[in-house]
Design an enzyme around this catalytic site. Structure first.
Site, PDB file in Angstrom:
ATOM      1  N   ARG A 103      40.660  38.725  45.966  1.00  0.00           N
ATOM      2  CA  ARG A 103      39.461  39.002  46.776  1.00  0.00           C
ATOM      3  C   ARG A 103      38.244  38.411  46.108  1.00  0.00           C
ATOM      4  O   ARG A 103      38.045  38.606  44.913  1.00  0.00           O
ATOM      5  CB  ARG A 103      39.229  40.511  46.889  1.00  0.00           C
ATOM      6  CG  ARG A 103      40.059  41.186  47.883  1.00  0.00           C
ATOM      7  CD  ARG A 103      39.527  42.521  48.306  1.00  0.00           C
ATOM      8  NE  ARG A 103      38.954  43.361  47.262  1.00  0.00           N
ATOM      9  CZ  ARG A 103      38.435  44.548  47.481  1.00  0.00           C
ATOM     10  NH1 ARG A 103      38.398  45.035  48.708  1.00  0.00           N
ATOM     11  NH2 ARG A 103      37.945  45.281  46.506  1.00  0.00           N
ATOM     12  N   THR A 107      32.156  38.513  48.892  1.00  0.00           N
ATOM     13  CA  THR A 107      32.426  38.568  50.344  1.00  0.00           C
ATOM     14  C   THR A 107      33.544  39.543  50.684  1.00  0.00           C
ATOM     15  O   THR A 107      33.719  39.907  51.852  1.00  0.00           O
ATOM     16  CB  THR A 107      32.840  37.177  50.858  1.00  0.00           C
ATOM     17  OG1 THR A 107      34.093  36.836  50.229  1.00  0.00           O
ATOM     18  CG2 THR A 107      31.800  36.117  50.518  1.00  0.00           C
ATOM     19  N   ASP A 201      41.173  49.334  40.060  1.00  0.00           N
ATOM     20  CA  ASP A 201      41.710  47.990  40.296  1.00  0.00           C
ATOM     21  C   ASP A 201      43.178  47.971  39.876  1.00  0.00           C
ATOM     22  O   ASP A 201      43.494  48.031  38.685  1.00  0.00           O
ATOM     23  CB  ASP A 201      40.903  46.961  39.501  1.00  0.00           C
ATOM     24  CG  ASP A 201      41.310  45.539  39.855  1.00  0.00           C
ATOM     25  OD1 ASP A 201      42.521  45.240  39.781  1.00  0.00           O
ATOM     26  OD2 ASP A 201      40.435  44.740  40.223  1.00  0.00           O
ATOM     27  N   ASP A 204      44.286  45.212  37.428  1.00  0.00           N
ATOM     28  CA  ASP A 204      43.812  45.439  36.056  1.00  0.00           C
ATOM     29  C   ASP A 204      44.592  46.572  35.396  1.00  0.00           C
ATOM     30  O   ASP A 204      44.904  46.510  34.199  1.00  0.00           O
ATOM     31  CB  ASP A 204      42.319  45.789  36.053  1.00  0.00           C
ATOM     32  CG  ASP A 204      41.444  44.582  36.378  1.00  0.00           C
ATOM     33  OD1 ASP A 204      41.990  43.491  36.625  1.00  0.00           O
ATOM     34  OD2 ASP A 204      40.215  44.746  36.411  1.00  0.00           O
TER      35      ASP A 204
HETATM   36  O1  LIG Z   1      42.536  44.960  51.411  1.00  0.00           O
HETATM   37  P1  LIG Z   1      41.719  44.032  50.573  1.00  0.00           P
HETATM   38  O2  LIG Z   1      40.236  44.285  50.709  1.00  0.00           O
HETATM   39  O3  LIG Z   1      42.064  42.599  50.802  1.00  0.00           O
HETATM   40  O4  LIG Z   1      42.004  44.389  49.053  1.00  0.00           O
HETATM   41  C1  LIG Z   1      43.289  44.582  48.569  1.00  0.00           C
HETATM   42  C2  LIG Z   1      43.654  43.521  47.592  1.00  0.00           C
HETATM   43  O5  LIG Z   1      42.876  43.654  46.390  1.00  0.00           O
HETATM   44  C3  LIG Z   1      43.750  43.686  45.277  1.00  0.00           C
HETATM   45  O6  LIG Z   1      43.997  42.433  44.787  1.00  0.00           O
HETATM   46  P2  LIG Z   1      42.892  41.647  43.921  1.00  0.00           P
HETATM   47  O7  LIG Z   1      42.094  40.752  44.816  1.00  0.00           O
HETATM   48  O8  LIG Z   1      42.147  42.608  43.070  1.00  0.00           O
HETATM   49  O9  LIG Z   1      43.777  40.697  43.038  1.00  0.00           O
HETATM   50  P3  LIG Z   1      44.734  41.109  41.806  1.00  0.00           P
HETATM   51  O10 LIG Z   1      45.931  41.779  42.413  1.00  0.00           O
HETATM   52  O11 LIG Z   1      45.043  39.814  41.156  1.00  0.00           O
HETATM   53  O12 LIG Z   1      43.972  42.036  40.908  1.00  0.00           O
HETATM   54  C4  LIG Z   1      44.994  44.316  45.836  1.00  0.00           C
HETATM   55  O13 LIG Z   1      46.129  44.113  45.052  1.00  0.00           O
HETATM   56  C5  LIG Z   1      45.105  43.696  47.203  1.00  0.00           C
HETATM   57  O14 LIG Z   1      45.785  42.463  47.210  1.00  0.00           O
HETATM   58  O1  LIG Z   2      40.401  50.016  45.312  1.00  0.00           O
HETATM   59  C1  LIG Z   2      40.841  48.848  45.280  1.00  0.00           C
HETATM   60  C2  LIG Z   2      40.535  47.910  46.286  1.00  0.00           C
HETATM   61  C3  LIG Z   2      41.062  46.672  46.202  1.00  0.00           C
HETATM   62  N1  LIG Z   2      41.852  46.347  45.158  1.00  0.00           N
HETATM   63  C4  LIG Z   2      42.152  47.239  44.190  1.00  0.00           C
HETATM   64  O2  LIG Z   2      42.883  46.908  43.246  1.00  0.00           O
HETATM   65  N2  LIG Z   2      41.633  48.469  44.273  1.00  0.00           N
HETATM   66 MG   LIG Z   3      42.590  43.253  41.264  1.00  0.00          MG
END
Ligand SMILES: O=P(O)(O)OC[C@H]1O[C@H](OP(=O)(O)OP(=O)(O)O)[C@H](O)[C@@H]1O
Ligand SMILES: O=c1cc[nH]c(=O)[nH]1
Ligand SMILES: [Mg+2]
Length: 211
Positions: A103, A107, A201, A204
């Site tokens: 994400r 945005t 997160d 993380d």
């Molecule tokens: O419903 P959304 O608003 O799209 O958010 C959800 C997304 O955010 C997180 O990924 P992130 O972008 O943090 O990437 P990561 O898994 O590499 O930490 C999570 O694992 C989803 O893929």
């Molecule tokens: O709460 C949230 C939202 C998006 N992605 C995450 O990992 N946590």
């Molecule tokens: Mg993430």
């Protein structure tokens, strides 16, 4: 789109430990696997099976095997990778495709940095793995990729969903061929797009801050 919220005391217990900020990565990772085991049982209720003739030590019989072509699991990297082992423990016959998404912090739109999926998934039951359904952008984009490949049955397994993300999925995929199984439906999103109360997160907490 069909939403199924698991309503089970064991899932609630494990989710509470998972959400707790004091829970460190090693325990977090094994709890994710345990939760995915439980959710996969529910998600595989409509798994396609076919008859197979076998002989037990006592007699011949017709049993069931998972149908071919085999189902496809699609973890959304990074956080969805943390769900893959738990899923494959129950569904070892699955094949696996990958989507990498992140994400944009400003945005909140997903940016795709990896995609390795079979070209044709028209005969495959697809299982998307991502712990967090927040705005719904990442899951919706992944489901779109699968529909472009011809998928007709898509089940997403998530741990925490926000009503905003569920509403987006319902709007984009009104038909019953898209299903979401989730351990918990939370209150909503905060200004940074994080699920409240959520678990923070997920990527993380599984793997550490990437930068
Ligand atoms: O419903 P959304 O608003 O799209 O958010 C959800 C997304 O955010 C997180 O990924 P992130 O972008 O943090 O990437 P990561 O898994 O590499 O930490 C999570 O694992 C989803 O893929
Ligand atoms: O709460 C949230 C939202 C998006 N992605 C995450 O990992 N946590
Ligand atoms: Mg993430």
């Amino acid at each position: 789109m069909q939403l199924h919220v698991a309503n089970h005391p064991l899932i609630d217990h494990k989710m509470t430990i998972l959400r707790d900020e004091r829970t460190e990565s090693p325990v977090f990772r094994s709890l994710v696997s345990e939760l995915v085991n439980l959710l996969t049982y529910e998600a595989s209720r409509d798994l396609h099976v076919e008859d197979v003739a076998i002989t037990t030590p006592v007699t011949d019989m017709v049993g069931k095997h998972v149908s071919r072509p085999l189902p496809l699991a699609v973890p959304i990297i990074r956080a969805g990778l943390g769900m893959l082992d738990g899923f494959l423990q129950l569904m070892p016959h699955c094949e696996v495709g990958f989507v990498g998404m992140r994400r944009n912090e400003d945005t909140l739109q997903p940016e795709t940095y990896a995609k390795r999926l079979p070209d044709d998934v028209s005969d495959r039951q697809c299982f998307v793995l991502d712990p967090m359904l927040a705005t719904g952008g990442s899951l919706a984009a992944t489901v779109e990729f699968l529909i472009e490949g011809g998928a007709k049955e898509i089940t997403a397994i998530c741990l925490v969903a926000a009503p905003e993300g569920v509403a987006l999925m319902q709007e984009r995929f009104p038909d019953d061929n898209v299903r979401i199984i989730v351990a918990a439906l939370d209150e909503g999103l905060n200004e940074q797009g994080f699920i409240v109360p959520g678990l923070g997160d997920a990527g993380d907490r599984l793997y550490g801050a990437a930068e």
